[in-house]
Design an enzyme around this catalytic site. Structure first.
Site, PDB file in Angstrom:
ATOM      1  N   GLY A 275       3.204 112.537 -19.281  1.00 40.83           N
ATOM      2  CA  GLY A 275       2.154 113.334 -18.665  1.00 40.83           C
ATOM      3  C   GLY A 275       0.850 113.191 -19.412  1.00 40.83           C
ATOM      4  O   GLY A 275       0.584 112.169 -20.046  1.00 40.83           O
ATOM      5  N   SER A 276       0.053 114.225 -19.387  1.00 41.69           N
ATOM      6  CA  SER A 276      -1.302 114.158 -19.923  1.00 41.69           C
ATOM      7  C   SER A 276      -1.303 114.190 -21.448  1.00 41.69           C
ATOM      8  O   SER A 276      -0.376 114.693 -22.092  1.00 41.69           O
ATOM      9  CB  SER A 276      -2.140 115.331 -19.402  1.00 41.69           C
ATOM     10  OG  SER A 276      -1.733 116.543 -20.005  1.00 41.69           O
TER      11      SER A 276
ATOM     12  N   GLY B 213       0.920 116.630 -23.937  1.00 47.30           N
ATOM     13  CA  GLY B 213       1.752 115.928 -24.908  1.00 47.30           C
ATOM     14  C   GLY B 213       1.424 116.305 -26.337  1.00 47.30           C
ATOM     15  O   GLY B 213       2.322 116.531 -27.164  1.00 47.30           O
TER      16      GLY B 213
ATOM     17  N   GLU C 239       5.003 109.621 -23.548  1.00 49.64           N
ATOM     18  CA  GLU C 239       4.193 108.564 -22.919  1.00 49.64           C
ATOM     19  C   GLU C 239       3.105 109.297 -22.157  1.00 49.64           C
ATOM     20  O   GLU C 239       3.379 110.030 -21.208  1.00 49.64           O
ATOM     21  CB  GLU C 239       5.049 107.700 -21.999  1.00 49.64           C
ATOM     22  CG  GLU C 239       4.371 106.412 -21.559  1.00 49.64           C
ATOM     23  CD  GLU C 239       3.485 106.594 -20.333  1.00 49.64           C
ATOM     24  OE1 GLU C 239       2.235 106.572 -20.516  1.00 49.64           O
ATOM     25  OE2 GLU C 239       4.015 106.766 -19.241  1.00 49.64           O
TER      26      GLU C 239
ATOM     27  N   CYS D 220      -0.548 106.167 -14.956  1.00 48.14           N
ATOM     28  CA  CYS D 220      -1.176 106.110 -16.270  1.00 48.14           C
ATOM     29  C   CYS D 220      -1.625 104.703 -16.634  1.00 48.14           C
ATOM     30  O   CYS D 220      -2.533 104.536 -17.450  1.00 48.14           O
ATOM     31  CB  CYS D 220      -0.237 106.671 -17.330  1.00 48.14           C
ATOM     32  SG  CYS D 220       1.387 105.901 -17.353  1.00 48.14           S
TER      33      CYS D 220
END
Length: 513
Positions: free
Chosen positions: A248-249, A253, A272, A306
């Protein structure tokens, strides 16, 4: 599309149409093998037809999340005693299930996320290949047991990887099956239990991972799944789990990493996170090839991934022509419902995403940058024309902020050296590419770019296209937390910790693994 592909797409479109006329699927939490419907109901709209509810889940309360972790922990104590070879055999049993389910999974992803045919089909195929490669990697000599020299004092010894306990897996909407399946597979091979928390924007898709695990014939309660929005994810990270895999963001994270560094000891966070992914185009580049790669990598899945390209850094001699070529190709991109055989991209995922897109396009116009595209398309879905914004300085916020939308900036830079500096001048470092005819520039790019996945003159892909087996995938700097990438032979080992064991020689028979 070939004739066979079009025939297959017609069947795919028919299944989507049939699903749209039926009742929405309400997916349950599953804890200890029992279906649960605790929490407030969350409906998931079809982003191509927001008036339709295609699925629903319940927002898992904290006490259910805690129960899921405790249940997994109890089952994991026995799973950890199972030999690695047997664990691999169990995980491998899911391959046939995934191959059979891939088509139905594609329909789920198309309805919940709006993925077009190719992207929806790839979801199941990638999971199948992850199963194949992760199990094959784990079987290699030395994958989980270090080769050791004889002990000079005559002791028996070894050095092995042992599981942590229970991992949480927190997943995003854009790859709702793949991003849940990959870490679940890795954690199970390493001997852990798993609690999956799906995205509330793709719960039916996320449920596919639990179904995959059922095909592995695992101990009851080893893998549990809960659904919901943000609160169940927060409850999971606060539950005392032994590690977490998060996709995610960067902001979320980093917050998880900070919380997992506190307490009596640090716990692993395999994260990630996002990227602000550049491509450099220099005067010597094949501009036609560059434009093809830029448009595909920027607007596949509507820029909602991403790895998507979001900024172009181009030297003066190539700038004007490249802007023309990219705008021309972008104007031909077909944005449509997944049932349209010609759809390259579908809708953005939600009304909130649409509002953010309209806001940043409006900002670009207000600041008098050159904007091509950027309009909302007719219909009730969240369909937009991808936006190409040129004349933007490389350090402008529109060029340095991750938007996760079909929004591309093109910035003129004075030289290759300036472009490389601008490419590296963000906290993130996920993917990056270059198009150049100068071998020295290509070499300098490979030596100097700060990103985990890099492309040089790749036809059709400026920054995307990573797959298990041929490539690994992951980010540097704020885009990743471990330096070890998914889809590769070292990924599953992150879900275990090393233990060196020494015994008198007569007890060597105890060193089994």
């Amino acid at each position: 599309m070939t004739a066979a592909d079009r025939q297959d797409h017609r069947a795919f479109a028919a299944e989507i149409a049939e699903r749209r006329t039926g009742d929405p699927v309400v997916v349950p939490h599953v804890v200890g093998g029992e279906e649960r419907f605790d929490g407030e109901l969350i409906n998931r709209e079809d982003p191509g037809h927001p008036s339709l509810t295609v699925s629903a889940c319940h927002d898992a309360p904290a006490e259910l999340v805690q129960l899921a972790v405790a249940t997994s922990r109890a089952a994991q104590r026995e799973w950890a005693k199972v030999p690695l070879s047997t664990r691999i055999a169990h995980v491998r049993r899911a391959i046939d299930h995934v191959e059979e389910a891939a088509r139905e999974w594609a329909v789920r992803v198309a309805l919940e996320v709006g993925k077009s045919y190719a992207g929806a089909q790839a979801e199941g195929l990638e999971v199948r290949d992850i199963l194949r490669y992760y199990t094959e990697y784990a079987e290699r000599p030395g994958a989980f047991e270090d080769e050791r020299a004889a002990d000079p004092a005559g002791f028996a010894n070894d050095s092995v990887l042992r599981p942590y306990g229970v991992f949480g897996v927190i997943t995003p909407f854009n790859y709702p099956i793949v991003q849940a399946a990959g870490p679940t597979i890795g954690a199970l091979i390493a001997g852990n239990g798993v609690v999956v928390k799906t995205s509330h924007q793709g719960p039916w898709s996320g449920q596919a991972v639990y179904e995959m695990c059922q095909a592995m014939d695992l101990p009851t309660g080893l893998v549990n799944i809960v659904h919901g929005a943000d609160e169940p994810g927060r409850a999971l990270t606060a539950s005392g789990i032994d590690g977490v895999s998060f996709t995610g963001s960067v902001a979320v994270g980093r917050s998880i990493m900070k919380s997992f560094a506190n307490g009596p000891y640090a716990r692993p966070v395999i994260a990630e996170m996002g990227g602000k992914n550049p491509v450099i185009v220099t005067d010597t580049a094949d501009l036609e090839a560059a434009a093809d790669g830029i448009v595909f990598s920027a607007f596949d899945l509507g820029g909602q991934k991403c790895s998507a390209l979001s900024r172009v850094l181009v030297t003066p001699g190539a700038h004007d022509r490249l802007v023309e070529l990219v705008a021309e190709r972008t104007g031909r991109v077909v944005v449509a419902d997944p049932t349209d055989a010609d759809a390259f991209a579908g809708p953005v995922v939600s009304a909130e995403a649409l509002a953010r897109f309209e806001h940043i396009v409006g900002q670009a116009r207000a600041e008098r940058f050159t904007v091509s595209g950027g309009e909302r398309l007719d219909g009730d879905g969240y369909f937009v024309r991808p936006a190409v914004v040129s004349s933007v300085p490389a350090d402008h916020t529109l060029s340095t902020t991750e938007h996760f939308l079909p929004f591309l900036t093109i910035s003129r830079v004075a030289s290759f050296e300036e472009a490389l500096g601008a490419a590296n001048a963000t906290p993130m470092g996920l993917t990056a590419g270059i198009y150049t005819g100068d071998i020295d520039e290509a070499r300098a790019f490979l030596d100097g770019i700060e990103a985990g996945c890099v492309d040089v003159n790749v036809p059709g892909h400026a920054t995307t296209g990573w797959w298990p087996g041929p490539q690994t995938f992951g980010g540097w700097k704020a885009s990743g937390s471990t330096g070890v990438q998914t889809l590769g032979k070292w990924y599953t080992q992150q879900f275990a910790r090393q233990q060196a064991r020494k015994l008198p020689a007569q007890l060597e028979h105890l060193l089994t693994y």
